[in-house]
Write a protein that holds these residues in place. Structure first.
Motif, PDB file in Angstrom:
ATOM      1  N   GLU A 145       5.104  -1.976   1.418  1.00  0.00           N
ATOM      2  CA  GLU A 145       4.084  -1.205   0.687  1.00  0.00           C
ATOM      3  C   GLU A 145       4.372   0.294   0.784  1.00  0.00           C
ATOM      4  OE1 GLU A 145       0.442  -2.724   2.487  1.00  0.00           O
ATOM      5  OE2 GLU A 145       0.189  -4.067   0.776  1.00  0.00           O
ATOM      6  N   HIS A 146       5.583   0.656   0.408  1.00  0.00           N
ATOM      7  CA  HIS A 146       6.077   2.013   0.605  1.00  0.00           C
ATOM      8  C   HIS A 146       5.180   3.082  -0.008  1.00  0.00           C
ATOM      9  CE1 HIS A 146       9.504  -0.625   1.236  1.00  0.00           C
ATOM     10  NE2 HIS A 146      10.134   0.347   1.852  1.00  0.00           N
ATOM     11  N   VAL A 147       4.783   2.900  -1.248  1.00  0.00           N
ATOM     12  CA  VAL A 147       3.998   3.930  -1.926  1.00  0.00           C
ATOM     13  C   VAL A 147       2.661   4.134  -1.220  1.00  0.00           C
ATOM     14  CG1 VAL A 147       2.861   4.556  -4.089  1.00  0.00           C
ATOM     15  CG2 VAL A 147       5.133   3.506  -4.138  1.00  0.00           C
ATOM     16  N   LYS A 148       2.045   3.048  -0.804  1.00  0.00           N
ATOM     17  CA  LYS A 148       0.777   3.130  -0.091  1.00  0.00           C
ATOM     18  C   LYS A 148       0.946   3.785   1.276  1.00  0.00           C
ATOM     19  CE  LYS A 148      -2.893   0.148   1.755  1.00  0.00           C
ATOM     20  NZ  LYS A 148      -3.350  -1.267   1.893  1.00  0.00           N
ATOM     21  N   ALA A 149       2.075   3.511   1.921  1.00  0.00           N
ATOM     22  CA  ALA A 149       2.292   4.015   3.283  1.00  0.00           C
ATOM     23  C   ALA A 149       2.805   5.445   3.333  1.00  0.00           C
ATOM     24  CB  ALA A 149       3.284   3.095   4.007  1.00  0.00           C
ATOM     25  N   LEU A 150       3.290   5.967   2.191  1.00  0.00           N
ATOM     26  CA  LEU A 150       3.958   7.268   2.195  1.00  0.00           C
ATOM     27  C   LEU A 150       3.105   8.422   2.729  1.00  0.00           C
ATOM     28  CD1 LEU A 150       6.311   7.741  -0.887  1.00  0.00           C
ATOM     29  CD2 LEU A 150       6.828   7.979   1.538  1.00  0.00           C
ATOM     30  N   PRO A 151       1.869   8.596   2.284  1.00  0.00           N
ATOM     31  CA  PRO A 151       1.090   9.753   2.778  1.00  0.00           C
ATOM     32  C   PRO A 151       0.945   9.763   4.292  1.00  0.00           C
ATOM     33  CG  PRO A 151       0.041   8.802   0.838  1.00  0.00           C
ATOM     34  CD  PRO A 151       1.129   7.847   1.244  1.00  0.00           C
ATOM     35  N   ARG A 152       0.671   8.602   4.869  1.00  0.00           N
ATOM     36  CA  ARG A 152       0.508   8.543   6.320  1.00  0.00           C
ATOM     37  C   ARG A 152       1.833   8.782   7.032  1.00  0.00           C
ATOM     38  NH1 ARG A 152      -2.173   3.606   9.911  1.00  0.00           N
ATOM     39  NH2 ARG A 152      -1.880   4.604  11.939  1.00  0.00           N
ATOM     40  N   LEU A 153       2.908   8.169   6.519  1.00  0.00           N
ATOM     41  CA  LEU A 153       4.230   8.367   7.108  1.00  0.00           C
ATOM     42  C   LEU A 153       4.602   9.842   7.114  1.00  0.00           C
ATOM     43  CD1 LEU A 153       6.994   7.145   8.097  1.00  0.00           C
ATOM     44  CD2 LEU A 153       7.676   7.142   5.679  1.00  0.00           C
ATOM     45  N   PHE A 154       4.417  10.495   5.980  1.00  0.00           N
ATOM     46  CA  PHE A 154       4.765  11.904   5.858  1.00  0.00           C
ATOM     47  C   PHE A 154       3.925  12.748   6.805  1.00  0.00           C
ATOM     48  CE2 PHE A 154       4.687  16.137   4.023  1.00  0.00           C
ATOM     49  CZ  PHE A 154       6.001  16.336   3.616  1.00  0.00           C
ATOM     50  N   ALA A 175      12.037   2.127  -1.583  1.00  0.00           N
ATOM     51  CA  ALA A 175      12.869   2.814  -0.592  1.00  0.00           C
ATOM     52  C   ALA A 175      13.363   4.153  -1.117  1.00  0.00           C
ATOM     53  CB  ALA A 175      14.043   1.932  -0.182  1.00  0.00           C
ATOM     54  N   ALA A 176      13.753   4.183  -2.410  1.00  0.00           N
ATOM     55  CA  ALA A 176      14.243   5.432  -3.001  1.00  0.00           C
ATOM     56  C   ALA A 176      13.135   6.469  -3.048  1.00  0.00           C
ATOM     57  CB  ALA A 176      14.790   5.170  -4.399  1.00  0.00           C
ATOM     58  N   ARG A 177      11.929   6.030  -3.381  1.00  0.00           N
ATOM     59  CA  ARG A 177      10.805   6.974  -3.441  1.00  0.00           C
ATOM     60  C   ARG A 177      10.475   7.497  -2.037  1.00  0.00           C
ATOM     61  NH1 ARG A 177       5.174   6.117  -6.834  1.00  0.00           N
ATOM     62  NH2 ARG A 177       4.135   8.020  -6.127  1.00  0.00           N
TER      63      ARG A 177
END
Length: 282
Positions: A143-152, A208-210
């Motif tokens: 769920e990369h797009v969903k997880a991105l804000p928290r990861l960043f 993954a690319a995003r």
């Protein structure tokens, strides 16, 4: 084995049990992946840095695990996975060595790496004083797009806290990104999957690319008065989380050898910054 191979080989072995009778290679509520990644980077750093080796032999540095650091301006606190620091207390309080931690965290080494580790000076955990290097690793498996804000945010905040706590400390960040087309998520399989068929999630092909593109936005600093990581790297894997092999991705979207985010470039920069005089290090 090279660092990313050690990390992938270690994570291949399921080690995180849940309450339903499953044992997972990766579980979002386990920090094993981050501990293994930070251990591996430190292990390779110790091999390459004669300065660090000398400091270990002299007892000038110790390791801190889940070390609490604080941004005095915002009062934000964060525990960093692993730190190298000057000793902050009685040397008799030192406990586990880097070799002991490999056993505790199940790091899988080939014979040659076991011999290299045994030949290195034994850096141990202990009370810390001034932090010299702080390691933080994160993973984005599904769920990369969903997880991105928290990861960043988690990565960005870690380097901010490190430098607010100790301006001259070297902040090292590392991310593991999964490019597998499918993934078996523990959160979506709260049952024994050896009895009931596992629910297999389909991954977005561009995830993954995003994620890689977003990680490139993390600040990296070139002077001690700037904001950002001092060294940052990314490895891309293919992991279904079904107990099978984990593959390393060498082509896109993984960084190539000339990319600053490549594992090797990150490691080179880390060793350079640690060994260079502070005024010239950046």
């Amino acid at each position: 084995m090279h660092g990313p191979e050690i990390i992938a080989h270690t994570l291949e072995r399921p080690s995180r049990p849940d309450s339903h009778g499953n044992t997972w290679q990766y579980h979002s509520r386990s920090d094993r992946h981050s501990k293994v990644a930070c251990w591996t980077i430190l292990y390779e750093m110790l091999q390459r840095s004669t300065v660090l080796q000398d400091q270990v032999r002299d007892g000038a540095v110790v390791l801190g695990i889940d070390q609490p650091l604080c941004d005095s301006s915002t009062r934000r606190k964060k525990n960093l996975d692993l730190v190298i620091a000057s000793p902050g207390g009685d040397e008799h309080l030192k406990s586990e060595t880097l070799e002991d931690l490999a056993v505790r965290w199940g790091v899988r080494l080939g014979r040659s790496d076991q011999e290299r580790l045994a030949a290195l000076p034994a850096i141990a955990t202990g009370p810390v004083d001034v932090v010299r290097v702080a390691f933080e690793a994160k993973a984005c498996m599904t769920e990369h797009v969903k997880a991105l804000p928290r990861l960043f945010d988690e990565l960005a905040s870690s380097q901010q806290v490190v430098h607010a706590d100790t301006e001259d400390a070297i902040a090292v960040g590392f991310a593991i990104v999964n490019a597998s087309e499918t993934f078996i998520s523990p959160d979506r399989n709260k049952r024994n999957i050896t009895i009931d068929a596992a629910y297999v999630s389909t991954q977005a092909p561009h995830g993954a690319a995003r994620t890689m593109a977003k990680l490139r936005e993390l600040p990296r600093r070139t002077s001690s008065i700037e904001d950002g990581f001092d060294a940052f790297g990314v490895m891309i894997i293919k992991m279904t989380n079904d107990g099978g092999p984990i593959g390393l991705v060498d082509g896109l979207p993984a960084p190539d050898l000339s990319d600053d985010l490549h594992y090797e470039r990150m490691l080179e920069r880390l060793v350079y910054l640690y060994e260079a005089p502070r005024a010239d290090a950046r």
